[in-house]
Scaffold this motif. Sequence first.
Motif, mmCIF file in Angstrom:
data_model
loop_
_atom_site.group_PDB
_atom_site.id
_atom_site.type_symbol
_atom_site.label_atom_id
_atom_site.label_comp_id
_atom_site.label_asym_id
_atom_site.label_seq_id
_atom_site.Cartn_x
_atom_site.Cartn_y
_atom_site.Cartn_z
ATOM 1 N N THR A 237 0.592 -1.203 -0.270
ATOM 2 C CA THR A 237 -0.348 -0.117 -0.036
ATOM 3 C C THR A 237 0.736 0.995 0.279
ATOM 4 O O THR A 237 0.645 2.417 -0.056
ATOM 5 N N MET A 238 1.422 0.941 0.710
ATOM 6 C CA MET A 238 2.601 2.412 0.613
ATOM 7 C C MET A 238 3.189 2.693 -0.441
ATOM 8 O O MET A 238 3.334 3.558 -0.983
ATOM 9 N N ASP A 239 3.685 1.635 -1.369
ATOM 10 C CA ASP A 239 4.581 1.723 -2.138
ATOM 11 C C ASP A 239 3.497 2.570 -3.090
ATOM 12 O O ASP A 239 4.357 3.400 -4.167
ATOM 13 N N ALA A 240 2.322 1.791 -3.248
ATOM 14 C CA ALA A 240 1.561 1.912 -4.363
ATOM 15 C C ALA A 240 1.462 4.099 -4.319
ATOM 16 O O ALA A 240 1.162 4.988 -4.976
ATOM 17 N N GLY B 136 6.823 4.974 5.497
ATOM 18 C CA GLY B 136 5.874 3.877 6.012
ATOM 19 C C GLY B 136 6.218 2.576 5.305
ATOM 20 O O GLY B 136 6.154 1.562 5.935
ATOM 21 N N SER B 137 6.154 2.868 4.215
ATOM 22 C CA SER B 137 6.769 1.500 3.541
ATOM 23 C C SER B 137 8.711 0.447 4.075
ATOM 24 O O SER B 137 8.734 -0.189 3.734
ATOM 25 N N ILE B 138 9.527 0.981 4.786
ATOM 26 C CA ILE B 138 10.375 0.846 4.589
ATOM 27 C C ILE B 138 10.233 0.432 6.152
ATOM 28 O O ILE B 138 10.880 -0.745 6.786
ATOM 29 N N LEU C 174 3.730 13.804 0.520
ATOM 30 C CA LEU C 174 3.368 12.617 0.588
ATOM 31 C C LEU C 174 4.220 11.420 0.398
ATOM 32 O O LEU C 174 4.288 10.283 1.069
ATOM 33 N N ARG C 175 4.994 11.674 -0.444
ATOM 34 C CA ARG C 175 5.714 10.396 -1.028
ATOM 35 C C ARG C 175 7.211 10.017 0.058
ATOM 36 O O ARG C 175 7.280 9.049 0.008
ATOM 37 N N ARG C 176 7.392 11.535 1.402
ATOM 38 C CA ARG C 176 8.678 11.130 2.170
ATOM 39 C C ARG C 176 7.893 10.367 2.655
ATOM 40 O O ARG C 176 8.235 9.275 3.868
ATOM 41 N N ALA C 177 6.185 10.472 3.071
ATOM 42 C CA ALA C 177 5.909 10.122 4.218
ATOM 43 C C ALA C 177 5.517 8.770 4.140
ATOM 44 O O ALA C 177 5.893 7.166 4.541
#
Length: 189
Positions: free
Chosen positions: A105-108, A128-130, A121-124
């Motif tokens: 979901t974070m990748d999308a 979140g993805s990491i 938003l991209r940074r967040a």
Amino acid sequence: MAGCATKHQVADSTVSKNVEKIKSIAVFFVIEDLTQRTVWEDTFASVLATEGIAAATTYTHLPDIDFLENDNAILDMYQNTGANSGLTIEVITPRSEPARRTEKTMDALWWTALILDEPELRRAAAWGSIAAYNTGGKYQLRLSLWDAESAELVWSMDTQSFSNDSAVKDSELLAEMTIKELRAKGLVY
């Protein structure tokens, strides 16, 4: 994220009894997915053989683990492979599926933020993805080495593992670590 790689760390390793050196090992990955089991057992046995340890897979002798009724089924399987010992590999704590879904979901979300040119938003989404990646790749294994004639436990090891890589790489690294531990305990040459 690209810096994270497959790793297995020994959490506990014990020898249960005094035994002669192990001459051959039949590998049994306790998992219902036969495709995964085949990959793990083939790879693991291949690494053992490369290190001079006679090894056999067991998925052809017992393709469906639902038929495990008692120790005799496992003993018969090991004896059918001609091995004097059997190694079971079990997942004792599986990967977190919610964390793996969160990672996707974070990748999308990251790609969406990139397209929309939303740097915050991209940074967040990246952070979140990491976090999800680090949680979703963790799991624990228990490896147990059994005497093929008596069904007595010879050696066991628990791992703290991490992987979001292929099953082949995961199994190769686990086999290499297992050989190192068996040698350190004096169980193989």
